[in-house]
Design a protein around this motif. Structure first.
Motif, PDB file in Angstrom:
ATOM      1  N   ALA A  11      27.110  40.687  69.766  1.00  0.00           N
ATOM      2  CA  ALA A  11      28.163  40.962  70.053  1.00  0.00           C
ATOM      3  C   ALA A  11      27.938  40.178  71.228  1.00  0.00           C
ATOM      4  CB  ALA A  11      28.879  42.122  70.764  1.00  0.00           C
ATOM      5  N   ARG A  12      27.158  40.065  72.535  1.00  0.00           N
ATOM      6  CA  ARG A  12      26.861  39.144  73.571  1.00  0.00           C
ATOM      7  C   ARG A  12      27.150  37.922  73.051  1.00  0.00           C
ATOM      8  NH1 ARG A  12      23.236  43.831  75.381  1.00  0.00           N
ATOM      9  NH2 ARG A  12      24.973  44.887  76.591  1.00  0.00           N
ATOM     10  N   ASN A  13      26.423  37.331  72.151  1.00  0.00           N
ATOM     11  CA  ASN A  13      26.285  36.385  71.340  1.00  0.00           C
ATOM     12  C   ASN A  13      27.144  35.480  69.647  1.00  0.00           C
ATOM     13  OD1 ASN A  13      23.554  35.395  72.895  1.00  0.00           O
ATOM     14  ND2 ASN A  13      23.531  37.063  72.672  1.00  0.00           N
ATOM     15  N   PRO A  14      27.896  35.499  70.077  1.00  0.00           N
ATOM     16  CA  PRO A  14      28.631  35.194  68.935  1.00  0.00           C
ATOM     17  C   PRO A  14      28.445  33.896  68.452  1.00  0.00           C
ATOM     18  CG  PRO A  14      29.929  34.651  70.270  1.00  0.00           C
ATOM     19  CD  PRO A  14      28.776  35.656  71.616  1.00  0.00           C
ATOM     20  N   ASN A  15      27.957  33.221  68.320  1.00  0.00           N
ATOM     21  CA  ASN A  15      27.595  31.866  67.783  1.00  0.00           C
ATOM     22  C   ASN A  15      26.000  32.610  66.836  1.00  0.00           C
ATOM     23  OD1 ASN A  15      29.914  30.235  68.047  1.00  0.00           O
ATOM     24  ND2 ASN A  15      29.057  29.876  70.547  1.00  0.00           N
ATOM     25  N   LEU A  16      25.732  33.338  67.119  1.00  0.00           N
ATOM     26  CA  LEU A  16      24.243  33.305  67.068  1.00  0.00           C
ATOM     27  C   LEU A  16      24.712  34.395  65.062  1.00  0.00           C
ATOM     28  CD1 LEU A  16      21.158  34.289  66.752  1.00  0.00           C
ATOM     29  CD2 LEU A  16      21.562  36.744  67.394  1.00  0.00           C
ATOM     30  N   HIS A  17      23.561  33.843  64.175  1.00  0.00           N
ATOM     31  CA  HIS A  17      23.680  34.624  62.643  1.00  0.00           C
ATOM     32  C   HIS A  17      21.576  34.271  62.343  1.00  0.00           C
ATOM     33  CE1 HIS A  17      27.883  32.763  62.520  1.00  0.00           C
ATOM     34  NE2 HIS A  17      27.296  31.978  63.212  1.00  0.00           N
ATOM     35  N   TYR A  18      21.727  35.583  62.645  1.00  0.00           N
ATOM     36  CA  TYR A  18      20.662  36.202  62.757  1.00  0.00           C
ATOM     37  C   TYR A  18      20.266  36.579  61.604  1.00  0.00           C
ATOM     38  CZ  TYR A  18      16.536  38.950  63.716  1.00  0.00           C
ATOM     39  OH  TYR A  18      15.097  39.351  63.776  1.00  0.00           O
ATOM     40  N   LEU A  19      19.034  36.042  60.787  1.00  0.00           N
ATOM     41  CA  LEU A  19      19.109  35.869  59.480  1.00  0.00           C
ATOM     42  C   LEU A  19      17.773  36.624  59.263  1.00  0.00           C
ATOM     43  CD1 LEU A  19      20.538  32.593  58.024  1.00  0.00           C
ATOM     44  CD2 LEU A  19      21.376  34.814  57.641  1.00  0.00           C
ATOM     45  N   ASP A  20      16.946  36.686  60.192  1.00  0.00           N
ATOM     46  CA  ASP A  20      15.588  37.345  59.755  1.00  0.00           C
ATOM     47  C   ASP A  20      15.117  39.136  59.576  1.00  0.00           C
ATOM     48  OD1 ASP A  20      12.605  37.281  59.950  1.00  0.00           O
ATOM     49  OD2 ASP A  20      12.277  36.601  61.888  1.00  0.00           O
ATOM     50  N   SER A  21      16.387  39.294  59.418  1.00  0.00           N
ATOM     51  CA  SER A  21      16.803  41.027  58.954  1.00  0.00           C
ATOM     52  C   SER A  21      15.444  41.599  58.442  1.00  0.00           C
ATOM     53  CB  SER A  21      17.513  41.523  58.764  1.00  0.00           C
ATOM     54  OG  SER A  21      18.593  40.858  59.845  1.00  0.00           O
ATOM     55  N   ALA A  22      14.539  40.757  57.666  1.00  0.00           N
ATOM     56  CA  ALA A  22      12.971  41.708  57.229  1.00  0.00           C
ATOM     57  C   ALA A  22      12.252  41.884  57.667  1.00  0.00           C
ATOM     58  CB  ALA A  22      13.089  41.004  55.760  1.00  0.00           C
ATOM     59  N   ALA A  23      12.332  40.896  58.644  1.00  0.00           N
ATOM     60  CA  ALA A  23      11.288  41.466  60.413  1.00  0.00           C
ATOM     61  C   ALA A  23      11.234  42.205  60.985  1.00  0.00           C
ATOM     62  CB  ALA A  23      10.118  39.880  60.860  1.00  0.00           C
ATOM     63  N   THR A  24      12.333  41.635  61.676  1.00  0.00           N
ATOM     64  CA  THR A  24      13.052  42.368  62.405  1.00  0.00           C
ATOM     65  C   THR A  24      14.405  43.004  62.749  1.00  0.00           C
ATOM     66  OG1 THR A  24      11.599  41.829  64.095  1.00  0.00           O
ATOM     67  CG2 THR A  24      13.307  42.387  64.663  1.00  0.00           C
ATOM     68  N   SER A  25      14.884  43.788  62.223  1.00  0.00           N
ATOM     69  CA  SER A  25      16.327  44.167  62.482  1.00  0.00           C
ATOM     70  C   SER A  25      16.910  44.377  64.050  1.00  0.00           C
ATOM     71  CB  SER A  25      17.031  44.971  61.432  1.00  0.00           C
ATOM     72  OG  SER A  25      16.241  46.376  62.274  1.00  0.00           O
ATOM     73  N   GLN A  26      18.514  44.262  63.835  1.00  0.00           N
ATOM     74  CA  GLN A  26      19.364  44.326  65.094  1.00  0.00           C
ATOM     75  C   GLN A  26      19.637  45.884  64.756  1.00  0.00           C
ATOM     76  OE1 GLN A  26      19.245  42.274  67.368  1.00  0.00           O
ATOM     77  NE2 GLN A  26      17.842  40.845  66.154  1.00  0.00           N
ATOM     78  N   LYS A  27      19.678  46.179  66.141  1.00  0.00           N
ATOM     79  CA  LYS A  27      19.727  47.638  66.626  1.00  0.00           C
ATOM     80  C   LYS A  27      21.581  47.450  66.664  1.00  0.00           C
ATOM     81  CE  LYS A  27      15.454  48.335  65.268  1.00  0.00           C
ATOM     82  NZ  LYS A  27      14.925  46.634  65.254  1.00  0.00           N
ATOM     83  N   PRO A  28      22.512  48.534  66.012  1.00  0.00           N
ATOM     84  CA  PRO A  28      23.433  48.973  66.796  1.00  0.00           C
ATOM     85  C   PRO A  28      23.466  49.823  68.103  1.00  0.00           C
ATOM     86  CG  PRO A  28      22.703  49.969  64.892  1.00  0.00           C
ATOM     87  CD  PRO A  28      21.641  49.371  64.675  1.00  0.00           C
ATOM     88  N   ALA A  29      24.675  49.958  68.484  1.00  0.00           N
ATOM     89  CA  ALA A  29      24.336  50.172  69.924  1.00  0.00           C
ATOM     90  C   ALA A  29      24.539  52.475  69.995  1.00  0.00           C
ATOM     91  CB  ALA A  29      25.765  50.469  70.622  1.00  0.00           C
ATOM     92  N   THR A  86      10.063  48.423  55.022  1.00  0.00           N
ATOM     93  CA  THR A  86      10.463  48.950  53.333  1.00  0.00           C
ATOM     94  C   THR A  86       8.577  48.354  53.129  1.00  0.00           C
ATOM     95  OG1 THR A  86      12.532  47.840  54.502  1.00  0.00           O
ATOM     96  CG2 THR A  86      11.721  47.154  51.866  1.00  0.00           C
ATOM     97  N   THR A  87       7.983  47.278  53.655  1.00  0.00           N
ATOM     98  CA  THR A  87       7.004  46.996  52.438  1.00  0.00           C
ATOM     99  C   THR A  87       6.085  47.887  52.432  1.00  0.00           C
ATOM    100  OG1 THR A  87       7.439  44.299  53.174  1.00  0.00           O
ATOM    101  CG2 THR A  87       4.406  45.441  52.599  1.00  0.00           C
ATOM    102  N   GLU A  88       5.931  48.837  53.632  1.00  0.00           N
ATOM    103  CA  GLU A  88       5.229  49.724  53.750  1.00  0.00           C
ATOM    104  C   GLU A  88       5.967  50.538  51.952  1.00  0.00           C
ATOM    105  OE1 GLU A  88       2.241  53.234  55.316  1.00  0.00           O
ATOM    106  OE2 GLU A  88       4.660  52.672  56.620  1.00  0.00           O
ATOM    107  N   GLY A  89       6.899  51.156  52.197  1.00  0.00           N
ATOM    108  CA  GLY A  89       7.527  51.838  51.829  1.00  0.00           C
ATOM    109  C   GLY A  89       7.316  51.615  50.041  1.00  0.00           C
ATOM    110  N   LEU A  90       8.398  50.284  49.776  1.00  0.00           N
ATOM    111  CA  LEU A  90       7.302  49.798  48.392  1.00  0.00           C
ATOM    112  C   LEU A  90       5.898  49.206  47.907  1.00  0.00           C
ATOM    113  CD1 LEU A  90       9.974  46.366  48.343  1.00  0.00           C
ATOM    114  CD2 LEU A  90      10.199  48.621  47.333  1.00  0.00           C
TER     115      LEU A  90
END
Length: 105
Positions: A11-29, A86-90
């Motif tokens: 929300a604070r960075n409207p131009n950010l397109h974060y695509l690295d969720s496999a390594a670190t996901s963003q967290k909702p409030a 996820t990797t550990e689970g798989l």
């Protein structure tokens, strides 16, 4: 519906397109709020002590299991296995299938 609004960093960075969720996901409030509440009220090792803070942490742990089981439609929350990612689970699932899966299955 603006899902980005639920994620403070996005929300604070409207131009950010974060695509690295496999390594670190963003967290909702709501997740950040829950983590903060836990750290401020019950931060201790669950199942490791008889002191009140550890008992509270254990209660929070079990409450989370019940909520997750309900969300996933699991009848017995004790059947859930928590892993660090996820990797550990798989890898756990794959390792448990060794010897019971053959070529062509």
């Amino acid at each position: 519906m603006n899902v980005r609004a639920d994620f403070p960093l996005l929300a604070r960075n409207p131009n950010l397109h974060y695509l690295d969720s496999a390594a670190t996901s963003q967290k909702p409030a709501m997740v950040l709020d829950a983590l903060r509440d836990f750290y401020e009220t019950a931060n201790a090792n669950p199942h490791r002590g008889a002191y009140s803070l550890s008992v509270r942490a254990t209660e929070c742990y079990h409450q989370a299991r019940v909520k997750i089981a309900s969300f996933l439609g699991v009848r017995d929350s004790d059947c859930l296995i928590f892993t660090r990612g996820t990797t550990e689970g798989l890898n756990l699932v794959a390792g448990s299938l060794l010897g019971s899966v053959s070529s062509g299955d």
